[in-house]
Design a protein around this motif. Structure first.
Motif, short mmCIF file in Angstrom:
data_model
loop_
_atom_site.label_atom_id
_atom_site.label_comp_id
_atom_site.label_asym_id
_atom_site.label_seq_id
_atom_site.Cartn_x
_atom_site.Cartn_y
_atom_site.Cartn_z
N ARG A 196 0.83 -1.21 0.00
CA ARG A 196 0.00 0.00 0.00
C ARG A 196 0.86 1.25 0.00
O ARG A 196 0.56 2.24 -0.65
CB ARG A 196 -0.92 -0.02 1.21
N GLN A 197 1.98 1.21 0.74
CA GLN A 197 2.87 2.36 0.78
C GLN A 197 3.50 2.61 -0.58
O GLN A 197 3.78 3.75 -0.96
CB GLN A 197 3.96 2.15 1.83
N GLU A 198 3.77 1.53 -1.35
CA GLU A 198 4.40 1.68 -2.64
C GLU A 198 3.41 2.01 -3.73
O GLU A 198 3.76 2.18 -4.89
CB GLU A 198 5.14 0.38 -3.00
N GLY A 199 2.12 2.04 -3.38
CA GLY A 199 1.11 2.39 -4.36
C GLY A 199 0.70 1.23 -5.22
O GLY A 199 0.24 1.42 -6.36
N GLY A 200 0.90 0.01 -4.74
CA GLY A 200 0.59 -1.17 -5.52
C GLY A 200 -0.88 -1.48 -5.56
O GLY A 200 -1.31 -2.34 -6.32
N GLU A 201 -1.69 -0.83 -4.75
CA GLU A 201 -3.12 -1.06 -4.73
C GLU A 201 -3.84 0.20 -5.14
O GLU A 201 -3.38 1.31 -4.91
CB GLU A 201 -3.58 -1.48 -3.33
N THR A 202 -4.96 0.03 -5.73
CA THR A 202 -5.78 1.17 -6.10
C THR A 202 -6.73 1.50 -4.96
O THR A 202 -6.94 0.69 -4.05
CB THR A 202 -6.59 0.87 -7.38
N ARG A 203 -7.35 2.66 -5.03
CA ARG A 203 -8.24 3.09 -3.97
C ARG A 203 -9.46 2.18 -3.87
O ARG A 203 -9.97 1.92 -2.79
CB ARG A 203 -8.68 4.54 -4.21
N ASN A 204 -9.95 1.67 -5.00
CA ASN A 204 -11.14 0.83 -4.98
C ASN A 204 -10.87 -0.55 -4.40
O ASN A 204 -11.79 -1.24 -4.00
CB ASN A 204 -11.70 0.69 -6.39
N GLU A 205 -9.57 -0.98 -4.38
CA GLU A 205 -9.24 -2.30 -3.87
C GLU A 205 -9.01 -2.29 -2.37
O GLU A 205 -8.76 -3.33 -1.78
CB GLU A 205 -7.99 -2.83 -4.57
N LYS A 206 -9.05 -1.15 -1.77
CA LYS A 206 -8.76 -1.05 -0.34
C LYS A 206 -10.03 -0.72 0.42
O LYS A 206 -10.93 -0.08 -0.09
CB LYS A 206 -7.73 0.06 -0.08
N ASN A 207 -10.02 -1.21 1.66
CA ASN A 207 -11.13 -0.85 2.56
C ASN A 207 -10.74 0.40 3.31
O ASN A 207 -10.45 0.37 4.51
CB ASN A 207 -11.41 -2.01 3.51
N ASP A 208 -10.64 1.52 2.59
CA ASP A 208 -10.12 2.77 3.12
C ASP A 208 -11.17 3.85 3.09
O ASP A 208 -12.19 3.76 2.41
CB ASP A 208 -8.91 3.25 2.31
N LEU A 209 -10.88 4.90 3.84
CA LEU A 209 -11.64 6.14 3.79
C LEU A 209 -10.67 7.24 3.44
O LEU A 209 -9.95 7.75 4.30
CB LEU A 209 -12.33 6.43 5.13
N ASP A 210 -10.57 7.56 2.14
CA ASP A 210 -9.60 8.54 1.65
C ASP A 210 -8.18 8.15 2.05
O ASP A 210 -7.39 8.97 2.53
CB ASP A 210 -9.92 9.94 2.17
N GLY A 211 -7.84 6.88 1.84
CA GLY A 211 -6.49 6.43 2.13
C GLY A 211 -6.27 6.02 3.56
O GLY A 211 -5.14 5.70 3.94
N ILE A 212 -7.29 6.00 4.41
CA ILE A 212 -7.16 5.66 5.83
C ILE A 212 -7.76 4.28 6.06
O ILE A 212 -8.96 4.10 5.86
CB ILE A 212 -7.86 6.70 6.72
N PRO A 213 -6.98 3.30 6.46
CA PRO A 213 -7.55 1.97 6.76
C PRO A 213 -8.55 2.06 7.90
O PRO A 213 -8.39 2.83 8.84
CB PRO A 213 -6.32 1.15 7.14
N THR A 214 -9.58 1.25 7.82
CA THR A 214 -10.66 1.28 8.81
C THR A 214 -10.73 -0.02 9.61
O THR A 214 -11.79 -0.33 10.16
CB THR A 214 -12.00 1.53 8.11
N ASP A 215 -9.63 -0.75 9.69
CA ASP A 215 -9.65 -1.96 10.50
C ASP A 215 -9.64 -1.58 11.98
O ASP A 215 -9.19 -0.48 12.35
CB ASP A 215 -8.45 -2.85 10.17
N PRO A 216 -10.12 -2.46 12.86
CA PRO A 216 -10.24 -2.10 14.29
C PRO A 216 -8.92 -1.70 14.94
O PRO A 216 -8.90 -0.77 15.76
CB PRO A 216 -10.82 -3.37 14.92
N LYS A 217 -7.84 -2.39 14.62
CA LYS A 217 -6.56 -2.06 15.25
C LYS A 217 -6.13 -0.65 14.88
O LYS A 217 -5.67 0.12 15.75
CB LYS A 217 -5.49 -3.07 14.82
N SER A 218 -6.23 -0.28 13.62
CA SER A 218 -5.82 1.06 13.19
C SER A 218 -6.68 2.13 13.85
O SER A 218 -6.18 3.18 14.28
CB SER A 218 -5.90 1.17 11.67
N ILE A 219 -7.98 1.88 13.91
CA ILE A 219 -8.88 2.86 14.53
C ILE A 219 -8.55 3.04 16.01
O ILE A 219 -8.52 4.16 16.53
CB ILE A 219 -10.34 2.44 14.34
#
Length: 252
Positions: A146-169
């Motif tokens: 993700r840091q290298e830009g290997g994923e697109t925005r639509n492939e991630k469970n993100d909110l404007d680039g912010i992961p929304t998994d419980p640990k990150s929150i």
């Protein structure tokens, strides 16, 4: 009749506060303060002011550096795609100061200033260290692809680039709260140590030898306060400019 008048007089005196005693006590305390202030030599006062400058410089330098680095950490976690985390941190931090600033001030007024200063600086450093550790854990949890830009925005469970998994929150909430607590403790430390101590130190700048009038003594105190406040403000502005620049060069 004499007994009645004496008893009524004693009852009337006991029913009201002893204002004369309080006035005498205030005058004696004021005289004691004047005596203590007159025993401070100009050399000792200048040394105390230099130590105050030194303490204020390092306190402001560390605070400005920490706040700047924290903003960089939050922006890096979103892969520099969003400013939501930076904005939310500023909102929480200043919201804490607005909501709990008066409570902190009342606590300072009712406590020993030196003890409060030690407690505040200890708790503030602990909050900063813990928040830094949470930032490290947060950045370590970021996927390298993700840091290298290997994923697109639509492939991630993100909110404007912010992961929304419980640990990150959970880590983000901890960073926001600890950063806000550190900010309000820093403000309390400034009030407990520097703002009040400058006024007390200015009383020692008055020459009480008797060769100056009261108006001249007040002018001397105001001049000392003005010079000290200007120097403190210059230290503030210098740290706000130089500390982020030094931190950016070090990190970059």
């Amino acid at each position: 009749e004499e007994d009645f008048s004496s008893s009524s007089t004693s009852e009337s005196c006991s029913s009201f506060p002893d204002e004369s005693t309080a006035l005498i006590r205030r005058r004696s305390l004021s005289a004691a303060d004047d005596t203590n202030a007159s025993t401070v030599s100009p050399a000792a006062l200048n040394k105390a002011r230099r130590l105050l400058y030194f303490s204020h410089f390092w306190n402001q330098w560390s605070e400005c550096t920490w706040q700047f680095c924290l903003v960089l950490f939050l922006a890096a976690f979103s892969n520099y795609e969003s400013l939501i985390l930076v904005t939310s941190y500023g909102l929480v931090s200043y919201g804490f100061v607005c909501c709990f600033g008066s409570t902190t001030g009342r606590f300072i007024d009712g406590s020993n200033r030196l003890q409060v200063a030690r407690q505040f600086i200890g708790f503030e450093n602990s909050a900063v260290l813990l928040a830094t550790f949470l930032c490290y854990e947060l950045l370590q949890s970021v996927d390298p692809a993700r840091q290298e830009g290997g994923e697109t925005r639509n492939e991630k469970n993100d909110l404007d680039g912010i992961p929304t998994d419980p640990k990150s929150i959970l880590l983000l909430v901890g960073i926001h709260l600890l950063g806000a607590i550190a900010s309000i403790l820093d403000s309390g430390f400034l009030v407990a140590v520097e703002r009040d101590w400058i006024v007390v130190m200015s009383q020692c700048a008055i020459d009480r030898s008797g060769q100056y009038t009261q108006e001249q003594q007040e002018q001397m105190q105001k001049q000392w306060l003005s010079d000290t406040n200007v120097s403190m403000r210059q230290i503030d502005l210098s740290c706000k400019v130089a500390a982020p620049a030094a931190a950016g060069l070090l990190i970059g």
